[in-house]
Motif scaffolding. Structure first.
Motif, PDB file in Angstrom:
ATOM      1  N   LYS A 135       0.820  -1.211   0.000  1.00 16.94           N
ATOM      2  CA  LYS A 135       0.000   0.000   0.000  1.00 16.94           C
ATOM      3  C   LYS A 135       0.858   1.268   0.000  1.00 16.94           C
ATOM      4  O   LYS A 135       0.477   2.285  -0.576  1.00 16.94           O
ATOM      5  N   ALA A 136       2.022   1.192   0.635  1.00 10.62           N
ATOM      6  CA  ALA A 136       2.912   2.354   0.709  1.00 10.62           C
ATOM      7  C   ALA A 136       3.464   2.738  -0.662  1.00 10.62           C
ATOM      8  O   ALA A 136       3.901   3.873  -0.865  1.00 10.62           O
ATOM      9  N   THR A 137       3.425   1.821  -1.613  1.00 12.09           N
ATOM     10  CA  THR A 137       3.926   2.112  -2.953  1.00 12.09           C
ATOM     11  C   THR A 137       2.867   2.775  -3.840  1.00 12.09           C
ATOM     12  O   THR A 137       3.186   3.216  -4.939  1.00 12.09           O
ATOM     13  N   LEU A 138       1.632   2.814  -3.359  1.00  9.83           N
ATOM     14  CA  LEU A 138       0.542   3.380  -4.167  1.00  9.83           C
ATOM     15  C   LEU A 138       0.604   4.901  -4.189  1.00  9.83           C
ATOM     16  O   LEU A 138       1.032   5.525  -3.219  1.00  9.83           O
ATOM     17  N   PRO A 139       0.142   5.501  -5.278  1.00  4.02           N
ATOM     18  CA  PRO A 139       0.069   6.960  -5.331  1.00  4.02           C
ATOM     19  C   PRO A 139      -1.035   7.457  -4.385  1.00  4.02           C
ATOM     20  O   PRO A 139      -1.840   6.655  -3.889  1.00  4.02           O
ATOM     21  N   PRO A 140      -1.117   8.754  -4.145  1.00  2.52           N
ATOM     22  CA  PRO A 140      -2.183   9.292  -3.301  1.00  2.52           C
ATOM     23  C   PRO A 140      -3.557   8.910  -3.853  1.00  2.52           C
ATOM     24  O   PRO A 140      -3.732   8.740  -5.072  1.00  2.52           O
ATOM     25  N   ALA A 141      -4.536   8.789  -2.967  1.00  2.00           N
ATOM     26  CA  ALA A 141      -5.880   8.339  -3.347  1.00  2.00           C
ATOM     27  C   ALA A 141      -6.530   9.234  -4.387  1.00  2.00           C
ATOM     28  O   ALA A 141      -7.380   8.776  -5.154  1.00  2.00           O
ATOM     29  N   ASP A 142      -6.130  10.490  -4.435  1.00  2.00           N
ATOM     30  CA  ASP A 142      -6.738  11.401  -5.414  1.00  2.00           C
ATOM     31  C   ASP A 142      -5.977  11.441  -6.748  1.00  2.00           C
ATOM     32  O   ASP A 142      -6.351  12.179  -7.661  1.00  2.00           O
ATOM     33  N   ALA A 143      -4.920  10.638  -6.874  1.00  2.00           N
ATOM     34  CA  ALA A 143      -4.160  10.585  -8.130  1.00  2.00           C
ATOM     35  C   ALA A 143      -5.005   9.931  -9.217  1.00  2.00           C
ATOM     36  O   ALA A 143      -5.802   9.028  -8.951  1.00  2.00           O
ATOM     37  N   HIS A 144      -4.795  10.365 -10.453  1.00  2.00           N
ATOM     38  CA  HIS A 144      -5.596   9.863 -11.571  1.00  2.00           C
ATOM     39  C   HIS A 144      -5.438   8.352 -11.790  1.00  2.00           C
ATOM     40  O   HIS A 144      -6.337   7.692 -12.282  1.00  2.00           O
ATOM     41  N   ASP A 145      -4.295   7.784 -11.405  1.00  2.00           N
ATOM     42  CA  ASP A 145      -4.054   6.364 -11.631  1.00  2.00           C
ATOM     43  C   ASP A 145      -4.146   5.515 -10.356  1.00  2.00           C
ATOM     44  O   ASP A 145      -3.770   4.346 -10.353  1.00  2.00           O
ATOM     45  N   PHE A 146      -4.677   6.112  -9.286  1.00  2.00           N
ATOM     46  CA  PHE A 146      -4.753   5.381  -8.012  1.00  2.00           C
ATOM     47  C   PHE A 146      -5.540   4.087  -8.138  1.00  2.00           C
ATOM     48  O   PHE A 146      -5.076   3.026  -7.720  1.00  2.00           O
ATOM     49  N   LYS A 147      -6.746   4.141  -8.682  1.00  2.00           N
ATOM     50  CA  LYS A 147      -7.605   2.950  -8.772  1.00  2.00           C
ATOM     51  C   LYS A 147      -6.918   1.834  -9.567  1.00  2.00           C
ATOM     52  O   LYS A 147      -6.967   0.667  -9.192  1.00  2.00           O
ATOM     53  N   GLU A 148      -6.290   2.220 -10.665  1.00  2.00           N
ATOM     54  CA  GLU A 148      -5.596   1.245 -11.506  1.00  2.00           C
ATOM     55  C   GLU A 148      -4.434   0.599 -10.749  1.00  2.00           C
ATOM     56  O   GLU A 148      -4.258  -0.619 -10.763  1.00  2.00           O
ATOM     57  N   LYS A 149      -3.639   1.430 -10.085  1.00  2.00           N
ATOM     58  CA  LYS A 149      -2.485   0.929  -9.331  1.00  2.00           C
ATOM     59  C   LYS A 149      -2.941   0.075  -8.148  1.00  2.00           C
ATOM     60  O   LYS A 149      -2.341  -0.956  -7.845  1.00  2.00           O
ATOM     61  N   GLN A 150      -4.026   0.501  -7.486  1.00  2.00           N
ATOM     62  CA  GLN A 150      -4.555  -0.256  -6.358  1.00  2.00           C
ATOM     63  C   GLN A 150      -5.042  -1.629  -6.826  1.00  2.00           C
ATOM     64  O   GLN A 150      -4.749  -2.647  -6.194  1.00  2.00           O
ATOM     65  N   ALA A 151      -5.766  -1.674  -7.921  1.00  2.00           N
ATOM     66  CA  ALA A 151      -6.256  -2.941  -8.462  1.00  2.00           C
ATOM     67  C   ALA A 151      -5.089  -3.868  -8.800  1.00  2.00           C
ATOM     68  O   ALA A 151      -5.133  -5.071  -8.529  1.00  2.00           O
ATOM     69  N   GLY A 152      -4.047  -3.325  -9.379  1.00  2.00           N
ATOM     70  CA  GLY A 152      -2.866  -4.119  -9.700  1.00  2.00           C
ATOM     71  C   GLY A 152      -2.178  -4.652  -8.457  1.00  2.00           C
ATOM     72  O   GLY A 152      -1.747  -5.809  -8.424  1.00  2.00           O
ATOM     73  N   ALA A 153      -2.091  -3.817  -7.439  1.00  2.00           N
ATOM     74  CA  ALA A 153      -1.461  -4.246  -6.184  1.00  2.00           C
ATOM     75  C   ALA A 153      -2.269  -5.355  -5.523  1.00  2.00           C
ATOM     76  O   ALA A 153      -1.710  -6.352  -5.048  1.00  2.00           O
ATOM     77  N   PHE A 154      -3.585  -5.203  -5.501  1.00  2.00           N
ATOM     78  CA  PHE A 154      -4.436  -6.225  -4.890  1.00  2.00           C
ATOM     79  C   PHE A 154      -4.376  -7.531  -5.679  1.00  2.00           C
ATOM     80  O   PHE A 154      -4.396  -8.618  -5.100  1.00  2.00           O
ATOM     81  N   LYS A 155      -4.280  -7.424  -7.004  1.00  2.00           N
ATOM     82  CA  LYS A 155      -4.159  -8.626  -7.838  1.00  2.00           C
ATOM     83  C   LYS A 155      -2.854  -9.354  -7.518  1.00  2.00           C
ATOM     84  O   LYS A 155      -2.823 -10.576  -7.396  1.00  2.00           O
ATOM     85  N   GLN A 156      -1.791  -8.584  -7.361  1.00  2.00           N
ATOM     86  CA  GLN A 156      -0.482  -9.156  -7.037  1.00  2.00           C
ATOM     87  C   GLN A 156      -0.524  -9.852  -5.667  1.00  2.00           C
ATOM     88  O   GLN A 156      -0.020 -10.968  -5.517  1.00  2.00           O
ATOM     89  N   LEU A 157      -1.139  -9.208  -4.684  1.00  2.00           N
ATOM     90  CA  LEU A 157      -1.255  -9.812  -3.359  1.00  2.00           C
ATOM     91  C   LEU A 157      -2.052 -11.114  -3.425  1.00  2.00           C
ATOM     92  O   LEU A 157      -1.655 -12.130  -2.851  1.00  2.00           O
ATOM     93  N   ARG A 158      -3.168 -11.059  -4.130  1.00  2.00           N
ATOM     94  CA  ARG A 158      -4.038 -12.228  -4.253  1.00  2.00           C
ATOM     95  C   ARG A 158      -3.274 -13.394  -4.885  1.00  2.00           C
ATOM     96  O   ARG A 158      -3.373 -14.537  -4.428  1.00  2.00           O
ATOM     97  N   GLU A 159      -2.513 -13.113  -5.923  1.00  2.00           N
ATOM     98  CA  GLU A 159      -1.728 -14.155  -6.576  1.00  2.00           C
ATOM     99  C   GLU A 159      -0.700 -14.757  -5.618  1.00  2.00           C
ATOM    100  O   GLU A 159      -0.489 -15.970  -5.604  1.00  2.00           O
ATOM    101  N   SER A 160      -0.069 -13.915  -4.810  1.00  2.00           N
ATOM    102  CA  SER A 160       0.902 -14.444  -3.856  1.00  2.00           C
ATOM    103  C   SER A 160       0.204 -15.277  -2.776  1.00  2.00           C
ATOM    104  O   SER A 160       0.736 -16.292  -2.331  1.00  2.00           O
ATOM    105  N   TYR A 161      -0.993 -14.878  -2.376  1.00  2.00           N
ATOM    106  CA  TYR A 161      -1.755 -15.660  -1.396  1.00  2.00           C
ATOM    107  C   TYR A 161      -2.001 -17.075  -1.925  1.00  2.00           C
ATOM    108  O   TYR A 161      -1.923 -18.045  -1.176  1.00  2.00           O
ATOM    109  N   VAL A 162      -2.322 -17.175  -3.207  1.00  2.00           N
ATOM    110  CA  VAL A 162      -2.673 -18.463  -3.793  1.00  2.00           C
ATOM    111  C   VAL A 162      -1.441 -19.322  -4.091  1.00  2.00           C
ATOM    112  O   VAL A 162      -1.488 -20.539  -3.943  1.00  2.00           O
ATOM    113  N   LYS A 163      -0.334 -18.706  -4.452  1.00  2.00           N
ATOM    114  CA  LYS A 163       0.825 -19.466  -4.928  1.00  2.00           C
ATOM    115  C   LYS A 163       1.967 -19.628  -3.933  1.00  2.00           C
ATOM    116  O   LYS A 163       2.743 -20.575  -4.050  1.00  2.00           O
TER     117      LYS A 163
END
Length: 184
Positions: A135-163
């Motif tokens: 989460k510390a690597t994400l841009p500020p919540a009001d940044a234009h790419d926050f949602k995209e970066k957050q979704a990518g980070a959560f996808k990465q976490l989820r993949e690590s949880y599974v593998k």
């Protein structure tokens, strides 16, 4: 309502899995692949503990933690019941994370009388630290790419949880430590 009442109205693991619409395959994969050292649960045998799980199938932490708990429960002969958080806020609001967040899953260990023995969740400390670093690597919540970066980070976490099976061991150790400190 008392904890025994919540337990009685909960879903079995089979019922919970049958009703899942997301994360089912991933959760079952962890359950099938995770191997628990059953000697580590010896202190639980004969204690007749039961577990209430506050959860939802869409939760990434639940897809990791719930199958680990079920392996522990199977080895320790503990009954487990699943309560869906969003339909049972009365119970959820008694187990808020940091007094404010409806974070899940929450595992409520109870004795046969329905007395709370231990509570664990929503994450092992080491996993919380990992999530905080991401989460510390994400841009500020009001940044234009926050949602995209957050979704990518959560996808990465989820993949690590599974593998990443080392995360499964961290979760099982965390759950067992929490219960052990309360029952011994």
């Amino acid at each position: 309502m008392k904890l025994n009442d919540w337990f009685d109205r909960g879903l079995t693991y089979g019922q919970y899995v049958e009703g899942m619409t997301v994360n089912k395959e991933e959760m079952e994969s962890i359950f099938d692949k995770f191997t628990l050292d059953e000697e580590k649960v010896g202190f639980l045998k004969g204690r007749q503990l039961r577990v209430i799980v506050l959860t939802e199938d869409w939760c990434g932490d639940a897809l990791l933690n719930n199958p680990i708990l079920m392996k522990i429960a199977d080895a320790a002969d503990m009954d487990v019941r699943f309560i869906l958080r969003d339909q049972n806020l009365e119970l959820m609001d008694q187990y808020l994370t940091n007094g404010t967040a409806r974070s899940i899953p929450i595992f409520i260990f109870i004795d046969q009388k329905g007395e709370e023995v231990a509570v664990w969740g929503p994450r092992a400390v080491a996993l919380q630290e990992m999530v905080d670093r991401v989460k510390a690597t994400l841009p500020p919540a009001d940044a234009h790419d926050f949602k995209e970066k957050q979704a990518g980070a959560f996808k990465q976490l989820r993949e690590s949880y599974v593998k990443d099976s080392s995360l499964w061991d961290i979760v099982s150790e965390s759950i067992l430590e929490k219960v052990k400190e309360r029952v011994l």
